[in-house]
Scaffold this active site. Structure first.
Site, PDB file in Angstrom:
ATOM      1  N   TYR A  64      30.678  50.572 -36.844  1.00 12.16           N
ATOM      2  CA  TYR A  64      31.066  49.888 -37.602  1.00 12.16           C
ATOM      3  C   TYR A  64      32.105  48.966 -36.409  1.00 12.16           C
ATOM      4  CZ  TYR A  64      32.374  48.864 -41.955  1.00 12.16           C
ATOM      5  OH  TYR A  64      32.610  48.882 -43.503  1.00 12.16           O
ATOM      6  N   GLU A  66      33.698  46.233 -35.893  1.00 13.28           N
ATOM      7  CA  GLU A  66      34.950  44.380 -36.533  1.00 13.28           C
ATOM      8  C   GLU A  66      35.689  44.130 -35.235  1.00 13.28           C
ATOM      9  OE1 GLU A  66      36.992  45.475 -39.783  1.00 13.28           O
ATOM     10  OE2 GLU A  66      35.003  45.634 -40.727  1.00 13.28           O
ATOM     11  N   ASP A 241      25.051  22.218 -39.119  1.00 14.04           N
ATOM     12  CA  ASP A 241      23.339  23.534 -39.532  1.00 14.04           C
ATOM     13  C   ASP A 241      21.663  23.691 -39.656  1.00 14.04           C
ATOM     14  OD1 ASP A 241      21.494  25.574 -40.750  1.00 14.04           O
ATOM     15  OD2 ASP A 241      23.498  24.968 -42.956  1.00 14.04           O
ATOM     16  N   THR A 270      20.382  30.297 -39.569  1.00 13.02           N
ATOM     17  CA  THR A 270      19.943  31.242 -39.105  1.00 13.02           C
ATOM     18  C   THR A 270      18.901  32.268 -37.668  1.00 13.02           C
ATOM     19  OG1 THR A 270      18.112  30.756 -40.568  1.00 13.02           O
ATOM     20  CG2 THR A 270      19.663  31.099 -41.485  1.00 13.02           C
ATOM     21  N   LYS A 273      14.176  31.919 -39.241  1.00 12.74           N
ATOM     22  CA  LYS A 273      13.206  31.061 -40.004  1.00 12.74           C
ATOM     23  C   LYS A 273      12.260  31.065 -38.594  1.00 12.74           C
ATOM     24  CE  LYS A 273      16.373  29.600 -43.443  1.00 12.74           C
ATOM     25  NZ  LYS A 273      17.921  29.739 -43.589  1.00 12.74           N
ATOM     26  N   ARG A 279      16.696  38.611 -39.972  1.00 13.22           N
ATOM     27  CA  ARG A 279      17.580  37.638 -41.148  1.00 13.22           C
ATOM     28  C   ARG A 279      18.647  37.861 -40.464  1.00 13.22           C
ATOM     29  NH1 ARG A 279      14.425  36.916 -45.271  1.00 13.22           N
ATOM     30  NH2 ARG A 279      16.478  35.987 -46.168  1.00 13.22           N
TER      31      ARG A 279
HETATM   32  N1  DSN Z   1      16.862  30.169 -48.563  1.00 14.90           N
HETATM   33  C1  DSN Z   1      17.305  29.210 -47.072  1.00 14.90           C
HETATM   34  C2  DSN Z   1      15.835  28.374 -47.704  1.00 14.90           C
HETATM   35  O1  DSN Z   1      14.297  29.269 -48.290  1.00 14.90           O
HETATM   36  O2  DSN Z   1      15.905  26.993 -47.049  1.00 14.90           O
HETATM   37  C3  DSN Z   1      17.875  28.403 -47.243  1.00 14.90           C
HETATM   38  O3  DSN Z   1      19.683  29.257 -47.846  1.00 14.90           O
END
Ligand code: DSN
Length: 478
Positions: A64, A66, A241, A270, A273, A279
């Site tokens: 943990y 935090e 974003d 994120t 991607k 992730r």
């Molecule tokens: N799930 C993601 C996507 O496929 O674009 C965005 O949250």
């Protein structure tokens, strides 16, 4: 023959797992086999490196942590501090940001942290200030009532879902559309492009506290300098974003007006991607929002995932290598080749092409819904996802679009020649699929008819195409 380190590591891990629950070990093996055999065109997915994957499977998961580096609510976080600080340092260097917060578990979490940081910074509320400076016990019930009313009246302007924005940019069914009094900007119906004059007009009329830019399904660059000017003209905080295109920012494909980091007050992303990490999520900002952002856990998020923060540090170190810039450029080259291949075969593309990693097909020209097209492609070994197109008549569930992206196939090494073959496979499946009917004879938005022989043939061609570009070539599981 001696095994290489990566094969040894994954084989040993599976052996240990198999001794406890063999079905999980089998599923992990099957997942690799499936990913190896399918043409993965989901724009938001990728293949993290073996080093990144291996970093997530260890005892950091048991801790943990935090709080933030050096200021934890739990003892014994010295090693978590090391990896969290490393991840943040790599992120700052990579993106040229003053501050990086690497704890969010996902993009949605990162956005919630950013929303709360902006609210805490911007909302003029004596009760909120007291709550921040540890006089929280002095607040009366009337103070809390006033605070909730002030927070509940704040405004957000973001890109609409059907124009390519994300659920968390104010889509009403999402919590962001309930937290904020929200409005959306769309795209020009004729071109599919963002019309900055219309955004400025909407901002002038609505006067949002937060102007959000960024997208999940918009195939073009966004001019963040202009968006910042719009935000400034109405006193809004400008949030970007960049979850989908963070890899293109990291790889310096998006620079100048198209790099959000120098223009936005706060940037979320994120890490899994186009950035090709584990992730997770991340927030970048300047010093003025840093304190609020660092309160993300435990004020907004559950306990951080130290094993994932460690993997973020590894993946961000990879993204700082010179070859990542080459990878990022190849993502865009491939997306453009795929778009050109589809256009040549008569497919309708939203905006008529792409500047980034994704292409949005309007499949209504094939007489299909997005859902029918998605399933027919899946039957043929091509993994995509259905997606709304602007002013979609089929709604967000059935949709009229298919979103495809090139980060994953580019990681496997496929290039522009293979993108033309991919365009041919997609076009063949879509042109050979017809809409199905319900039991009562009415047209179905989900059922479809595709000759299994065609699906098998395309699957075989997809497998043949991929055979020259093995996934995780250093890893053999048996
Ligand atoms: N799930 C993601 C996507 O496929 O674009 C965005 O949250």
């Amino acid at each position: 023959m001696s095994l290489n380190a990566e094969s040894t590591a994954f084989r040993s891990a599976l052996e240990v797992i198999r001794a406890v629950e063999p079905r999980v070990a089998d599923a992990i093996g099957a997942e690799l086999a499936d990913q190896r055999e399918s043409l993965k065109l989901i724009a938001s997915e990728n293949y993290a490196s073996p080093a990144t994957l291996l970093t997530m499977g260890n005892w950091f998961s048991d801790k943990y942590a935090e709080g933030t580096v050096g200021r934890r609510f739990y003892a014994g976080c010295q090693n978590v501090d090391t990896v969290e600080a490393l991840a943040a340092e790599h992120a700052k260097e990579l993106f040229g940001a003053a501050h990086a917060y690497v704890q969010p578990h996902s993009g949605i979490d990162a956005n919630l942290v950013a929303f709360w940081a902006i609210l805490a910074d911007r909302v003029e509320s004596p009760a909120l200030k007291k709550a921040q400076v540890r006089q929280v016990n002095d607040l009366t019930e009337a103070d809390w009532f006033a605070l909730r009313r002030e927070l509940g009246n704040q405004r957000m302007l973001g890109m609409s879902l059907d124009a390519g924005g994300h659920l968390t940019h104010g889509f009403r069914p999402n919590i962001s559309g309930k937290m904020f009094d929200q409005r959306s900007y769309g795209t020009d119906p004729a071109t599919g492009l963002i019309d900055y004059d219309r955004v400025a007009e909407a901002a002038r009329e609505f006067k949002p506290l937060i102007l959000v830019a960024g997208y999940s399904a918009y195939p073009r660059k966004v001019n963040f300098r202009i968006m910042r000017e719009i935000a400034d003209s109405v006193g809004a905080t400008f949030m970007v974003d960049m979850a989908h295109f963070a890899g293109l920012v990291a790889g310096k494909v998006f620079t100048g007006d198209f790099d959000p980091v120098p223009h936005a007050h706060i940037v979320t992303t994120t890490t899994h991607k186009s950035l090709r990490g584990p992730r997770g999520g991340m927030v970048l900002c300047g010093p003025e929002l840093a304190d609020q952002v660092d309160r993300g856990c435990p004020m907004v998020l559950g306990g951080p995932l130290p094993h994932v923060m460690a993997a973020k540090a590894v993946a961000l170190a990879e993204a700082r290598r010179p070859d990542f810039a080459d990878y990022a450029q190849r993502i865009v080259d491939n997306a453009q080749a795929l778009a050109e291949g589809l256009l040549r075969r008569g497919t309708t593309l939203v905006t008529g092409g792409t500047d980034n990693h994704l292409v949005l097909l309007d499949v209504s020209g094939y007489g299909l819904t997005g859902r029918q097209a998605e399933q027919a492609l899946l039957d043929s070994g091509i993994v995509t996802n259905r997606n709304a197109v602007p002013q979609d008549r089929n709604g967000a569930w059935y949709t009229s679009g298919i979103r495809i992206g090139t980060p994953a196939l580019t990681s496997r090494g496929l290039g522009t020649a293979e993108m033309d073959v991919t365009a041919e496979l997609i076009h063949t499946v879509l042109s050979q699929t017809t809409p199905g009917a319900n039991a009562d004879g009415t047209p179905s938005k989900a059922k479809y008819v595709l000759d299994p022989a065609v699906a098998d043939k395309i699957s075989k061609q997809a497998t043949d195409l991929l055979a020259g570009f093995p996934l995780y070539p250093t890893i053999t599981l048996s």
